[in-house]
Scaffold this motif. Sequence first.
Motif, PDB file in Angstrom:
ATOM      1  N   ASP A 166      43.388  48.315  39.563  1.00 10.74           N
ATOM      2  CA  ASP A 166      44.496  47.497  39.028  1.00 10.74           C
ATOM      3  C   ASP A 166      45.547  47.746  39.857  1.00 10.74           C
ATOM      4  OD1 ASP A 166      42.871  46.448  36.831  1.00 10.74           O
ATOM      5  OD2 ASP A 166      43.554  47.687  35.354  1.00 10.74           O
ATOM      6  N   ALA A 167      46.141  49.161  40.111  1.00 12.73           N
ATOM      7  CA  ALA A 167      47.215  49.291  40.987  1.00 12.73           C
ATOM      8  C   ALA A 167      47.252  48.938  42.347  1.00 12.73           C
ATOM      9  CB  ALA A 167      47.573  50.902  41.011  1.00 12.73           C
ATOM     10  N   LEU A 168      45.731  48.719  42.663  1.00 12.32           N
ATOM     11  CA  LEU A 168      45.803  48.168  44.035  1.00 12.32           C
ATOM     12  C   LEU A 168      45.908  46.948  44.373  1.00 12.32           C
ATOM     13  CD1 LEU A 168      42.714  50.519  45.438  1.00 12.32           C
ATOM     14  CD2 LEU A 168      44.992  50.788  46.252  1.00 12.32           C
ATOM     15  N   VAL A 169      45.485  46.067  43.353  1.00 14.68           N
ATOM     16  CA  VAL A 169      45.623  44.781  43.267  1.00 14.68           C
ATOM     17  C   VAL A 169      46.832  44.280  43.076  1.00 14.68           C
ATOM     18  CG1 VAL A 169      45.063  42.464  42.019  1.00 14.68           C
ATOM     19  CG2 VAL A 169      43.253  44.362  42.266  1.00 14.68           C
ATOM     20  N   ALA A 170      47.562  45.210  42.265  1.00 17.10           N
ATOM     21  CA  ALA A 170      49.335  44.920  42.205  1.00 17.10           C
ATOM     22  C   ALA A 170      49.957  45.202  43.395  1.00 17.10           C
ATOM     23  CB  ALA A 170      49.683  45.773  40.879  1.00 17.10           C
ATOM     24  N   ARG A 171      49.438  46.087  44.153  1.00 22.40           N
ATOM     25  CA  ARG A 171      50.339  46.117  45.344  1.00 22.40           C
ATOM     26  C   ARG A 171      49.955  45.101  46.158  1.00 22.40           C
ATOM     27  NH1 ARG A 171      49.063  51.394  49.216  1.00 22.40           N
ATOM     28  NH2 ARG A 171      50.377  52.661  47.963  1.00 22.40           N
ATOM     29  N   VAL A 172      48.717  44.387  46.352  1.00 19.31           N
ATOM     30  CA  VAL A 172      48.532  43.399  47.236  1.00 19.31           C
ATOM     31  C   VAL A 172      49.461  42.239  46.668  1.00 19.31           C
ATOM     32  CG1 VAL A 172      46.733  41.473  47.981  1.00 19.31           C
ATOM     33  CG2 VAL A 172      46.198  44.054  47.795  1.00 19.31           C
ATOM     34  N   ALA A 221      52.436  37.674  58.548  1.00 21.02           N
ATOM     35  CA  ALA A 221      51.077  38.019  59.055  1.00 21.02           C
ATOM     36  C   ALA A 221      51.230  39.788  59.416  1.00 21.02           C
ATOM     37  CB  ALA A 221      51.165  37.323  60.449  1.00 21.02           C
ATOM     38  N   ALA A 222      52.219  40.013  59.892  1.00 22.53           N
ATOM     39  CA  ALA A 222      52.424  41.417  59.976  1.00 22.53           C
ATOM     40  C   ALA A 222      52.088  42.431  58.572  1.00 22.53           C
ATOM     41  CB  ALA A 222      53.734  42.145  60.545  1.00 22.53           C
ATOM     42  N   ASP A 223      53.018  41.833  57.721  1.00 27.75           N
ATOM     43  CA  ASP A 223      52.609  42.507  56.426  1.00 27.75           C
ATOM     44  C   ASP A 223      51.058  42.516  55.919  1.00 27.75           C
ATOM     45  OD1 ASP A 223      55.434  42.946  56.325  1.00 27.75           O
ATOM     46  OD2 ASP A 223      55.868  41.102  55.115  1.00 27.75           O
ATOM     47  N   TRP A 224      50.548  41.116  56.202  1.00 31.24           N
ATOM     48  CA  TRP A 224      49.157  41.232  55.884  1.00 31.24           C
ATOM     49  C   TRP A 224      48.440  41.939  56.667  1.00 31.24           C
ATOM     50  CZ3 TRP A 224      45.779  37.949  52.860  1.00 31.24           C
ATOM     51  CH2 TRP A 224      46.202  37.149  51.922  1.00 31.24           C
ATOM     52  N   ARG A 225      48.742  42.254  57.697  1.00 29.51           N
ATOM     53  CA  ARG A 225      47.745  43.198  58.576  1.00 29.51           C
ATOM     54  C   ARG A 225      47.802  44.719  57.966  1.00 29.51           C
ATOM     55  NH1 ARG A 225      45.475  41.063  62.729  1.00 29.51           N
ATOM     56  NH2 ARG A 225      46.304  39.027  63.625  1.00 29.51           N
ATOM     57  N   ALA A 226      48.965  45.080  57.635  1.00 29.36           N
ATOM     58  CA  ALA A 226      49.225  46.394  56.969  1.00 29.36           C
ATOM     59  C   ALA A 226      48.678  46.421  55.619  1.00 29.36           C
ATOM     60  CB  ALA A 226      50.743  46.551  56.832  1.00 29.36           C
ATOM     61  N   MET A 227      48.489  45.312  55.138  1.00 29.65           N
ATOM     62  CA  MET A 227      47.887  45.535  53.722  1.00 29.65           C
ATOM     63  C   MET A 227      46.485  45.106  53.705  1.00 29.65           C
ATOM     64  SD  MET A 227      48.677  46.229  50.645  1.00 29.65           S
ATOM     65  CE  MET A 227      50.355  46.622  51.100  1.00 29.65           C
ATOM     66  N   ALA A 228      45.652  44.732  54.876  1.00 27.07           N
ATOM     67  CA  ALA A 228      44.410  44.259  55.026  1.00 27.07           C
ATOM     68  C   ALA A 228      43.452  45.196  54.227  1.00 27.07           C
ATOM     69  CB  ALA A 228      43.901  43.960  56.314  1.00 27.07           C
ATOM     70  N   PRO A 229      43.428  46.437  54.721  1.00 28.49           N
ATOM     71  CA  PRO A 229      42.621  47.696  54.080  1.00 28.49           C
ATOM     72  C   PRO A 229      42.800  47.600  52.733  1.00 28.49           C
ATOM     73  CG  PRO A 229      43.705  48.545  56.030  1.00 28.49           C
ATOM     74  CD  PRO A 229      44.466  47.377  55.720  1.00 28.49           C
ATOM     75  N   VAL A 230      43.877  47.447  52.152  1.00 26.86           N
ATOM     76  CA  VAL A 230      44.217  47.632  50.633  1.00 26.86           C
ATOM     77  C   VAL A 230      43.405  46.467  49.946  1.00 26.86           C
ATOM     78  CG1 VAL A 230      45.508  47.691  48.718  1.00 26.86           C
ATOM     79  CG2 VAL A 230      46.102  48.716  50.699  1.00 26.86           C
ATOM     80  N   ARG A 231      43.591  45.151  50.673  1.00 29.87           N
ATOM     81  CA  ARG A 231      43.103  43.922  50.116  1.00 29.87           C
ATOM     82  C   ARG A 231      41.615  44.024  50.200  1.00 29.87           C
ATOM     83  NH1 ARG A 231      44.743  38.858  49.175  1.00 29.87           N
ATOM     84  NH2 ARG A 231      43.192  36.994  49.223  1.00 29.87           N
ATOM     85  N   ARG A 232      40.741  44.537  51.267  1.00 32.06           N
ATOM     86  CA  ARG A 232      39.407  44.450  51.436  1.00 32.06           C
ATOM     87  C   ARG A 232      38.914  45.276  50.333  1.00 32.06           C
ATOM     88  NH1 ARG A 232      40.574  45.945  57.079  1.00 32.06           N
ATOM     89  NH2 ARG A 232      40.640  43.933  58.267  1.00 32.06           N
ATOM     90  N   VAL A 233      39.582  46.566  49.912  1.00 29.78           N
ATOM     91  CA  VAL A 233      39.028  47.574  48.978  1.00 29.78           C
ATOM     92  C   VAL A 233      39.269  46.920  47.626  1.00 29.78           C
ATOM     93  CG1 VAL A 233      39.831  49.620  47.884  1.00 29.78           C
ATOM     94  CG2 VAL A 233      39.229  49.764  50.189  1.00 29.78           C
ATOM     95  N   ALA A 234      40.301  46.079  47.408  1.00 32.10           N
ATOM     96  CA  ALA A 234      40.597  45.662  45.967  1.00 32.10           C
ATOM     97  C   ALA A 234      39.434  44.658  45.745  1.00 32.10           C
ATOM     98  CB  ALA A 234      41.894  45.197  45.990  1.00 32.10           C
ATOM     99  N   ASN A 235      39.374  43.741  46.701  1.00 27.82           N
ATOM    100  CA  ASN A 235      38.377  42.514  46.554  1.00 27.82           C
ATOM    101  C   ASN A 235      36.957  43.123  46.350  1.00 27.82           C
ATOM    102  OD1 ASN A 235      40.361  40.752  47.056  1.00 27.82           O
ATOM    103  ND2 ASN A 235      39.800  40.119  48.950  1.00 27.82           N
ATOM    104  N   ALA A 236      36.581  44.190  46.988  1.00 29.08           N
ATOM    105  CA  ALA A 236      35.188  44.669  46.858  1.00 29.08           C
ATOM    106  C   ALA A 236      35.029  45.397  45.373  1.00 29.08           C
ATOM    107  CB  ALA A 236      34.859  45.505  47.930  1.00 29.08           C
ATOM    108  N   ALA A 237      35.862  46.038  45.156  1.00 32.67           N
ATOM    109  CA  ALA A 237      36.012  46.841  43.705  1.00 32.67           C
ATOM    110  C   ALA A 237      36.350  46.049  42.536  1.00 32.67           C
ATOM    111  CB  ALA A 237      36.816  48.030  43.748  1.00 32.67           C
ATOM    112  N   ALA A 238      37.045  45.163  42.464  1.00 34.76           N
ATOM    113  CA  ALA A 238      37.755  44.393  41.308  1.00 34.76           C
ATOM    114  C   ALA A 238      36.659  43.878  40.435  1.00 34.76           C
ATOM    115  CB  ALA A 238      38.605  43.170  41.670  1.00 34.76           C
ATOM    116  N   PRO A 239      35.318  43.445  41.059  1.00 33.02           N
ATOM    117  CA  PRO A 239      34.263  42.580  40.156  1.00 33.02           C
ATOM    118  C   PRO A 239      33.841  43.828  39.215  1.00 33.02           C
ATOM    119  CG  PRO A 239      34.196  41.767  42.132  1.00 33.02           C
ATOM    120  CD  PRO A 239      35.281  43.050  42.367  1.00 33.02           C
ATOM    121  N   ALA A 240      33.809  45.118  39.747  1.00 34.06           N
ATOM    122  CA  ALA A 240      33.295  46.108  38.928  1.00 34.06           C
ATOM    123  C   ALA A 240      34.211  46.717  38.128  1.00 34.06           C
ATOM    124  CB  ALA A 240      32.635  47.061  39.987  1.00 34.06           C
TER     125      ALA A 240
END
Length: 212
Positions: free
Chosen positions: A65-71, A101-120
């Motif tokens: 939840d906190a990772l998604v909120a960070r994104v 775009a620079a902000d998104w690049r910095a946040m990309a690892p968080v987004r990938r993890v959040a997207n993968a983990a959120a359904p579970a």
Amino acid sequence: MEPTPRRNLREEQKNLTHRRLLDAAVTVLTEKPFLDARMEDIAQAAGVTRATVYAHFPGKAEIVDALVARVYGVMGEAYAELAALPRWTRAGIRAWLDEAAADWRAMAPVRRVANAAAPAALRSPSAGRVQYVEAHERYVAMLVGSPERWRGVGPAESRQRALMAVLQTESFFAAWIAVEWPLETADPLRLLADSLCHLLAPAVENDSAGGA
């Protein structure tokens, strides 16, 4: 009553530990599926005790939840910067895209993890939708917050144009940066700027002489 320096220091240390734990969670969840990751793994990656992790997060779901909120928070800051521009011009929107775009690049690892983990991690089927809608309502509200900018356009149209611009930006950055979709164009942001200027056209002014 003003907070005491000691209290401020405690709050700062708490916030630093909170961010450190989230960074550690990204590291762990990049290497392991959500269901396989343990709170002990996150504690070890952060260099703290398991008790410290539980003091901040009751469980893994709350960490996601906190990772998604960070994104959503980073995205919100980006749209706030766009909304704060005194004038929307093509040059200004393009400059904003470079920073976003620079902000998104910095946040990309968080987004990938959040997207993968959120359904579970979600505790109800509707929780993710509610969070998504609320975040995007905030972004749209920022972009239509200046009525002078949208003179001659009704509220319904301005809101839809703002929403479409947000979704266009988000989907493109998700594919290009988070998914690392290969693009052959030399300047992908130039085309995205064209698209945003079209969607936001009623609120976009002509560039001054020598604009981009």
